[in-house]
Structure formats: C-alpha cells, structure tokens
Design a protein around this motif. Structure first.
Motif, PDB file in Angstrom:
ATOM      1  N   THR A 217       0.825  -1.211   0.000  1.00  0.00           N
ATOM      2  CA  THR A 217       0.000   0.000   0.000  1.00  0.00           C
ATOM      3  C   THR A 217       0.857   1.257   0.000  1.00  0.00           C
ATOM      4  O   THR A 217       0.501   2.264  -0.639  1.00  0.00           O
ATOM      5  N   ASN A 218       1.976   1.208   0.689  1.00  0.00           N
ATOM      6  CA  ASN A 218       2.821   2.389   0.833  1.00  0.00           C
ATOM      7  C   ASN A 218       3.972   2.426  -0.164  1.00  0.00           C
ATOM      8  O   ASN A 218       4.863   3.274  -0.059  1.00  0.00           O
ATOM      9  N   SER A 219       3.966   1.537  -1.143  1.00  0.00           N
ATOM     10  CA  SER A 219       5.100   1.441  -2.068  1.00  0.00           C
ATOM     11  C   SER A 219       5.252   2.688  -2.940  1.00  0.00           C
ATOM     12  O   SER A 219       6.362   2.991  -3.396  1.00  0.00           O
ATOM     13  N   ARG A 220       4.193   3.428  -3.164  1.00  0.00           N
ATOM     14  CA  ARG A 220       4.270   4.605  -4.031  1.00  0.00           C
ATOM     15  C   ARG A 220       5.116   5.727  -3.434  1.00  0.00           C
ATOM     16  O   ARG A 220       5.595   6.598  -4.151  1.00  0.00           O
ATOM     17  N   PHE A 221       5.319   5.706  -2.129  1.00  0.00           N
ATOM     18  CA  PHE A 221       6.099   6.745  -1.470  1.00  0.00           C
ATOM     19  C   PHE A 221       7.529   6.299  -1.158  1.00  0.00           C
ATOM     20  O   PHE A 221       8.319   7.111  -0.661  1.00  0.00           O
ATOM     21  N   LEU A 222       7.833   5.043  -1.406  1.00  0.00           N
ATOM     22  CA  LEU A 222       9.164   4.526  -1.099  1.00  0.00           C
ATOM     23  C   LEU A 222      10.054   4.656  -2.321  1.00  0.00           C
ATOM     24  O   LEU A 222       9.643   4.307  -3.445  1.00  0.00           O
ATOM     25  N   SER A 223      11.248   5.145  -2.095  1.00  0.00           N
ATOM     26  CA  SER A 223      12.174   5.356  -3.221  1.00  0.00           C
ATOM     27  C   SER A 223      12.758   4.041  -3.725  1.00  0.00           C
ATOM     28  O   SER A 223      12.809   3.788  -4.920  1.00  0.00           O
ATOM     29  N   GLY A 224      13.199   3.182  -2.834  1.00  0.00           N
ATOM     30  CA  GLY A 224      13.801   1.917  -3.223  1.00  0.00           C
ATOM     31  C   GLY A 224      12.767   0.826  -3.309  1.00  0.00           C
ATOM     32  O   GLY A 224      11.555   1.043  -3.191  1.00  0.00           O
ATOM     33  N   PRO A 225      13.212  -0.402  -3.510  1.00  0.00           N
ATOM     34  CA  PRO A 225      12.281  -1.535  -3.537  1.00  0.00           C
ATOM     35  C   PRO A 225      11.651  -1.745  -2.164  1.00  0.00           C
ATOM     36  O   PRO A 225      12.333  -1.624  -1.133  1.00  0.00           O
TER      37      PRO A 225
ATOM     38  N   THR B 111       8.438   6.092   4.924  1.00  0.00           N
ATOM     39  CA  THR B 111       9.272   7.233   4.584  1.00  0.00           C
ATOM     40  C   THR B 111       9.792   7.844   5.890  1.00  0.00           C
ATOM     41  O   THR B 111       9.248   7.562   6.973  1.00  0.00           O
ATOM     42  N   PRO B 112      10.805   8.674   5.848  1.00  0.00           N
ATOM     43  CA  PRO B 112      11.300   9.275   7.105  1.00  0.00           C
ATOM     44  C   PRO B 112      10.225  10.036   7.869  1.00  0.00           C
ATOM     45  O   PRO B 112      10.174   9.964   9.101  1.00  0.00           O
ATOM     46  N   LEU B 113       9.356  10.744   7.155  1.00  0.00           N
ATOM     47  CA  LEU B 113       8.277  11.466   7.834  1.00  0.00           C
ATOM     48  C   LEU B 113       7.269  10.501   8.430  1.00  0.00           C
ATOM     49  O   LEU B 113       6.825  10.668   9.578  1.00  0.00           O
ATOM     50  N   GLN B 114       6.882   9.477   7.678  1.00  0.00           N
ATOM     51  CA  GLN B 114       5.914   8.505   8.184  1.00  0.00           C
ATOM     52  C   GLN B 114       6.449   7.748   9.391  1.00  0.00           C
ATOM     53  O   GLN B 114       5.689   7.442  10.322  1.00  0.00           O
TER      54      GLN B 114
ATOM     55  N   ASN C  75       2.899  16.585   1.379  1.00  0.00           N
ATOM     56  CA  ASN C  75       2.908  15.374   2.209  1.00  0.00           C
ATOM     57  C   ASN C  75       1.522  14.946   2.674  1.00  0.00           C
ATOM     58  O   ASN C  75       1.399  14.167   3.615  1.00  0.00           O
ATOM     59  N   GLY C  76       0.466  15.452   2.048  1.00  0.00           N
ATOM     60  CA  GLY C  76      -0.884  15.126   2.497  1.00  0.00           C
ATOM     61  C   GLY C  76      -1.210  13.653   2.405  1.00  0.00           C
ATOM     62  O   GLY C  76      -1.754  13.057   3.340  1.00  0.00           O
ATOM     63  N   GLU C  77      -0.871  13.035   1.282  1.00  0.00           N
ATOM     64  CA  GLU C  77      -1.188  11.620   1.103  1.00  0.00           C
ATOM     65  C   GLU C  77      -0.311  10.727   1.973  1.00  0.00           C
ATOM     66  O   GLU C  77      -0.752   9.677   2.438  1.00  0.00           O
ATOM     67  N   GLU C  78       0.927  11.125   2.198  1.00  0.00           N
ATOM     68  CA  GLU C  78       1.782  10.351   3.116  1.00  0.00           C
ATOM     69  C   GLU C  78       1.165  10.273   4.504  1.00  0.00           C
ATOM     70  O   GLU C  78       1.123   9.198   5.132  1.00  0.00           O
ATOM     71  N   ILE C  79       0.677  11.403   4.978  1.00  0.00           N
ATOM     72  CA  ILE C  79       0.091  11.445   6.319  1.00  0.00           C
ATOM     73  C   ILE C  79      -1.207  10.656   6.353  1.00  0.00           C
ATOM     74  O   ILE C  79      -1.492   9.943   7.331  1.00  0.00           O
TER      75      ILE C  79
END
Length: 602
Positions: A256-264, A272-275, A298-302
């Motif tokens: 679910t959170n893969s769209r915000f992760l830079s690596g695999p 993410t660091p903020l999450q 960062n709205g969607e991350e939160i």
C-alpha cells in the motif's frame, strides 16, 4: 305492509353515509345539513289526537308513550340490530372518516387518507434506516435537527454478520496472546489504570513540558498534565515486527505504501522518514499536532500512515472482544465473573475521522480496503461498495473545461467537494461494511457540518451524540480548511466528545471497561490533529480538549523563510513594544502608544 316498511327503512338506512349514521345514533335525528328539501310545497296533514291525551292522569300518559313510535325510533331500532363487531368496525372507520371530512370542511388539509398513510409509511422507512433510537433522537443520519435527506442510505442487512456479540475468534487464536504482551502499546494504553486522586489533580496540576528535536519533524514539545512525563527519540532503523501490527497489516502495508518509497519495498524500510516519526508517536498513543500538512507535499503520506494506525487499533480491539467471546463460550463462564472480559466501551464506535470533503472520505475507505486486502488472491468482502463509490466519487465530465486554478487549489478541491456527509464503517476480520448504522460501526467518517446536524443544539428535540461517548481515537485532518468553512462546528463537536450516553443502546455493562464507566474516556482518547498552519484557534483546541494520559506532542518549528522580503516595493515597518502590567491594561497601553506616535508624526 310490514315488509314494505322494512324495505323502505333499509333503503333509507343504506342511503345514509357513515357520518350521517353516526350522528343518527348519537342524537336520534339526522343532521340539519342533510335535510332533504323538495321544491314542491308539502301538503298539510291533519292528525287526530287520541283520547288518552285528554286525561290528566300521569299514568295514562306513561302508558300511551310507548305506543307512539316515531319514524326515527323505528330507524334506530333497525340500527340496533347490527352486530357488535360491525358496530365497532364502523365506529373506527367513522372516526377516521369523520376526522378527515372535518379537516376537509375546515380547509386544514386536502390530503386523502391513502395519501396520509403513504406519507406516514415513508417516514417510518426513513426512520428505520437510521440507527436505533428509542427516545426519538436522530441516530445516524443520523445523523439531528435537520431531516435526513432521502439519498442517505444505511445498511441494515448485515447486522448479524458484523455483530461483535454474536461472533467468535475461532482462527488465529494466538492473536489474543499478542494483545496481552507487555510490549504492545495498545494493551498498555487500554489497561492503564488511573486513580481518583490523579483525575482530580488534572485540573490543578500545571502542564509540564519538555522540548526535543527530531531529524524530520524538527522541534517537538512533549507535555502532560499528569505527574509523569516520558519522552523518547526515534530509532535509526525500524522493523514492522517491533511495531506490533495486527495481521495482515505487516504484509499489506508494504504494498500500500510502495508509491512513497524510493527503493524496492521491504520490511526493513516500510516507511518514509516522515511517516516513521509520525507513526512512532501515533503508536505510543500520545496526542499529536502536526501543523505542516500540505495537500501538494505530504498530504497523502500522512493519510496513509494514520489509516494504518486506525486499522491496527480497530483490528486489535475487535480481536480482543471476539477472543473473549470464545473464552466465555469454551469455559462456560459467566461474563461478569472476571474483570479480564472488560474489553468494550459504552458504545461500539471507536474511531472518528473528520475530513472536509467526500473525496477525502473516499480515499480513506479505499486505503482501508487496500490495507486489509494487500497481495492476497482472496479479496475481502466490501458491502455497498458500488453505492459508496457512486455517492462519494466524482464524474470527470462535471468539471468545467478550461478552468485554470493554482496548484494548491487543484490539490485541495479535487473530486467530490460536498462538505455535508457522514457514514459508518464496520470491520470484522477480513470484511468491511459500508453505510453501517452508527451504533453498529467501528469507524465514523464525517465532516464537521455532517456531525453538527446530528448533534444538534440545546433545546432541540431531535439530537443525538451518544455515539461519541466511547471514541478512543479522534483524527481531525486538514484543520485549516475548517477555518474557511465554520470553525464553530469543530468546537461544537469537541464539546460533545466522550460524554456519558443518555441511553444504554443494548450494551452489556459487564463487558464495559471501568474507566469508561467512570466517565474517564476523555483521558484515554488519542487526538491526531493535522493542518497546514499554526493558528491560535487550532492551538486552543489542542491545548484545551486534549488531556490524554499518555501526554501530548506538538510540532513547533519556527518559520525560517518568509515572504515579506519578496515585496517589490520596500515598505518601512515599525514595531513597538508595549509594556502592560496585566491583560486588562493592554488596551490603555496601546492607546497611549498610538497617541505618542501621532504626536511624533505631527
């Protein structure tokens, strides 16, 4: 002759209406309004008096009276032959017809009986769609003083399938052991016991604060009104197993959170660091105020991270209830014999998510489905999903063409921007029920206006706020938008949070936690407040209504970059400090300063 008279009387009786029959039974004569007036002049008739009338004896008069039978008496005699059952039915029908006819004569109403019954049946169906409320309060739609719109829908079919009282945890029994683990933040929070002295001292204790600087969030202020104030720093590396996530979130969250992760995506860096820093605070069940949430950045991350926290909390709470149901059934133990079975609140709703628009509610529900489904081939059951997408989704063709707006405007006002809505969501293992009645829901998603119309105001007959009595997790997202809508709705909501319900709503008091029975729920409620700016009204809500026993955390970063230096025409700004002894003398001091400035300018 007798047969002819009886036929004529029966014909006369049949020609009368039911209203005329009733008047004839009550008064012994027909109503003058229905007198038959013929155009022909009536011929005079001569009557011969009987000899008995000439006598002065009262006995002879009494004897002669029964012999004289008028036409009305004969007509009444035929009415008395009607059976009692027919007479009762006619009286009921006459009373209904009499009322409707009188209303028609007075001009008060022009609706027929069939129309009135149809209107009443539709009202009953509307009320049946709302949550059960025996006292006449508005339940779900709910939700208040305003009548429920005909478009609002509540699902009442799957009541038994999503009932916590009638279901048991037969699979994954080891989940109950994890709930009792000492390291689980959920178990530590709900099992924490407060004393009466601590509650009484909250109002007088000064707030203790401590500042820490975190790598991503920046300057944090830890505070608490209780004696013990605990702080912590984020670890460098984080593992999903150490977060005590309920199954199946450990596997579904990575996808679910893969769209915000830079690596695999992998379990070693699922955030993410903020999450990561936000979830560490959320998972500790502290109140949180984060004033740097923006729709573009960062709205969607939160939103992803607080939805993970919501599903984790609900799954753990429901698993505890279902596990205790299984224990009670297997051990054949009375529910009230052991305090370990106290695992509920006074009402079922545990989480309240306040969002400004329907589009935000749609994204939250979609995240719930994604978190419960994940990569598994077996999809979860979602009731009323098609209806929900239709009412909360948007049609791209409805958007005006060639409409150019700034990027932040497009990010905020995207999709369905209706701000009057409320819906209930029930979650049971791997099933989601949308449009659940409020008192059968685990999660409530609503706008401030949608809640305001159900809560109502003082003096209003139809109002309901019992569903807010046992909220354990309150999330207010995009708080800065409510300043542009109506901030009074937010204050009205906060004033009705965690109050004792006016009705029991079928709760089993032997399963209710003691701190909920003591009306201490507000000390166990976690509040997560997100906004785009630090405003005095938002700070006031966080400081006044957030009294969590675990403490509060507020992000207080000082703005380093401003926009005043970008003004093309440089304007001189004069700042003058005013000295005042107290708050009451501030006005006099400001007037004196203004006067001295005027003297200098002249």
């Amino acid at each position: 002759m007798g047969k002819r008279r009886s036929r004529s009387q029966s014909q006369l009786l049949n020609s009368l209406t039911k209203k005329q029959k009733k008047h004839l039974r009550d008064f012994g004569e027909e109503h003058p309004f229905y007198d038959r007036v013929s155009r022909k002049e009536a011929k005079p008739q001569t009557c011969q008096l009987s000899e008995s009338l000439d006598t002065s004896s009262s006995e002879s008069e009494a004897e002669s009276e029964p012999e004289q039978v008028s036409g009305y008496n004969r007509l009444l005699a035929t009415l008395k032959d009607i059976s009692k059952e027919d007479e009762e039915e006619e009286e009921e029908e006459d009373s209904v017809i009499d009322e409707t006819e009188m209303n028609l004569e007075d001009g008060d109403s022009d609706i027929s009986v069939e129309e009135e019954t149809a209107v009443a049946s539709t009202d009953v169906q509307k009320n049946a769609a709302l949550p059960a409320d025996p006292k006449g309060k508005d339940g779900h739609g709910p939700p208040g003083t305003l009548e429920e719109s005909p478009e609002e829908f509540t699902d009442a079919k799957h009541e038994s399938l999503f009932s916590l009282e009638t279901n048991f945890l037969e699979e994954e029994r080891e989940g109950n052991c994890s709930l009792k683990a000492l390291q689980d933040p959920f178990a530590q929070h709900v099992n924490k016991e407060l004393k009466e002295k601590e509650i009484q001292a909250v109002a007088t204790n000064p707030k203790t604060t401590h500042q820490l600087k975190w790598p991503i969030l920046g300057q944090l202020v830890f505070s608490s009104r209780f004696q013990q104030l605990e702080t912590f720093k984020p670890p460098k590396d984080i593992d999903l197993k150490s977060l005590h996530l309920q199954k199946p979130l450990e596997s579904t969250w990575i996808k679910t959170n893969s769209r915000f992760l830079s690596g695999p995506p992998n379990s070693s860096s699922p955030f993410t660091p903020l999450q990561k820093e936000l979830f560490l605070i959320m998972n500790s069940y502290r109140d949180l105020f984060y004033p740097e949430r923006t729709a573009l950045k960062n709205g969607e991350e939160i939103r992803h991270v607080y939805c993970l926290h919501v599903i984790n909390h609900v799954l753990k709470a429901n698993a505890q209830v279902l596990a205790n149901n299984s224990r009670c059934r297997s051990q054949k133990l009375g529910v009230g014999d052991d305090d370990d079975f106290r695992d509920q609140g006074l009402t079922r709703p545990k989480v309240l998510i306040v969002v400004p628009f329907r589009e935000a509610a749609l994204r939250v529900v979609q995240l719930f489905i994604s978190l419960l489904e994940g990569d598994s081939k077996k999809k979860i059951t979602v009731s009323n999903k098609k209806r929900f997408n239709g009412e909360y989704g948007s049609d791209p063709e409805e958007r005006p063409p060639n409409l150019k707006r700034p990027e932040d405007y497009e990010a905020v006002f995207v999709g369905n921007i209706d701000d009057h809505f409320r819906t209930g969501v029930a979650i049971l293992q791997r099933s989601i029920r949308l449009y659940a009645p409020f008192y059968s829901s685990d999660i409530l998603i609503a706008s401030p206006l949608g809640l305001r119309t159900i809560i109502g105001g003082e003096g209003e007959k139809k109002r309901d706020f019992d569903f807010l009595s046992s909220i354990e997790l309150l999330i207010i997202d995009q708080a800065d938008i409510y300043l542009m809508q109506n901030w009074e709705h937010v204050l009205h909501l906060m004033n009705h949070m965690n109050l004792l319900p006016l009705d029991s709503h079928g709760v089993d008091f032997s399963r209710v936690r003691m701190w909920s029975l003591n009306n201490w729920s507000k000390y166990y409620r976690q509040t997560l407040l997100f906004g785009a700016l630090q405003d005095a009204q938002i700070n006031s809500v966080f400081n006044k209504y957030c009294v969590n026993v675990q403490g509060q955390v507020a992000v207080r970063n000082v703005p380093m970059t401003g926009c005043i230096s970008h003004v093309l025409v440089q304007l001189p700004h004069v700042f003058q400090r005013m000295e005042a002894e107290n708050l009451a003398s501030v006005i006099d001091a400001s007037q004196g300063t203004h006067g001295s400035r005027m003297v200098l300018n002249t």
